[in-house]
Enzyme design. Structure first.
Site, short mmCIF file in Angstrom:
data_model
loop_
_atom_site.label_atom_id
_atom_site.label_comp_id
_atom_site.label_asym_id
_atom_site.label_seq_id
_atom_site.Cartn_x
_atom_site.Cartn_y
_atom_site.Cartn_z
N ASP A 18 24.92 12.35 24.46
CA ASP A 18 25.01 12.10 23.09
C ASP A 18 23.57 12.18 22.65
O ASP A 18 23.20 11.43 21.86
CB ASP A 18 25.63 10.66 23.19
N GLU A 19 22.86 12.87 23.39
CA GLU A 19 21.40 12.85 23.03
C GLU A 19 20.74 14.47 23.15
O GLU A 19 21.25 15.07 23.86
CB GLU A 19 20.66 11.86 23.79
#
Length: 273
Positions: A18-19
């Protein structure tokens, strides 16, 4: 979410599920402002996935990373220059700098370095002498908003590799060597399956405090010799100073040449006769 981002540009470096980092140098020209881009990006992610996200825009990776943490979970922040970043960070605790973990923070505190601005009174030479080349340079550059590392994205068929993130830290020489060989074998198998030779061998190491190091070696003649390639991987890894608290290892082969198009070395030509 990854697929949505890839519709914008392929100049993306995902560093976690998620990054990630996005090079928006060209993309931003299509928007009236950076603020508009960040707002549109967040809204579209939410519309299609139901997930909130924060966006940070900076002049480099370190400033973008810090910016993305400022207005979580569904906000945005923008640094337009290194000067803006330095001004914002100078009164923040030294732990706020990426790469400064709990142990390193305690060491810095003993030297009366509590805030980011406290680093500014030291020269690069002083910092590397006190804390080693890697950590000293990190402190000097990051405290000043300087980060030259590029967004490392893979162009189609321009690289083949593998990486593993570990649920535990790798600390002993034995376990590190074992995991390094495992990830190498996966990368090498993919290289062979795609019928490529390589001229550039790259390794990636990420530590528990999320500091990431990338090192590479380019050779003059492309090869697919397994033993030689693993020797290069070991050689590159041995150049890295810190060999503990490792959470990720990666091996990538770049500058690929299709097997049928390779240029033979003198040794190959000699042996073929």
């Amino acid at each position: 979410m990854h697929n949505l981002v890839l519709k914008i540009t392929h100049k993306i470096e995902f560093i976690a599920l998620d990054e990630g980092y996005i090079d928006i140098t060209e993309v931003i020209k299509k928007f009236s402002s950076k603020e508009k881009f960040a707002k549109t990006f967040r809204e579209r992610i939410f519309k299609h996935t139901g997930l909130t996200c924060s966006v940070g825009i900076g002049v480099n990776k370190i400033s973008a990373k810090i910016a993305s943490d400022i207005n979580k979970p569904f906000g945005q922040y923008i640094f337009n220059s290194e000067e803006e970043f330095v001004e914002y960070m100078k009164e923040k605790k030294i732990r706020k700098l990426q790469g400064v973990g709990e142990k390193f923070e305690k060491l810095l505190n003993k030297d009366n370095i509590f805030l980011v601005k406290d680093v500014h009174k030291f020269s690069l030479k002083e910092l590397t002498k006190r804390y080693g080349k890697a950590r000293g340079e990190l402190l000097y550059l990051y405290s000043r908003g300087i980060d030259y590392s590029p967004v490392e994205y893979d162009k189609p068929t321009h690289s083949v590799g593998a990486e593993n993130t570990y649920s535990f830290t790798l600390n002993t020489e034995e376990e590190i060597n074992k995991k390094l060989q495992e990830v190498f074998e996966t990368a090498y198998r993919r290289l062979k399956e795609k019928n490529f030779l390589t001229k550039t061998i790259s390794i990636k190491v990420r530590y528990e405090d999320r500091v990431t190091i990338n090192k590479a070696k380019t050779i003059s003649i492309a090869t697919y010799d397994r033993d030689k390639l693993f020797e290069y991987v070991q050689e590159i890894f041995n150049e890295i100073e810190e060999k503990s608290s490792i959470k990720l290892l990666g091996v990538t082969f770049k500058n690929l040449v299709e097997f049928s198009m390779r240029q033979l070395s003198f040794k190959d030509e000699f042996n073929s006769k």
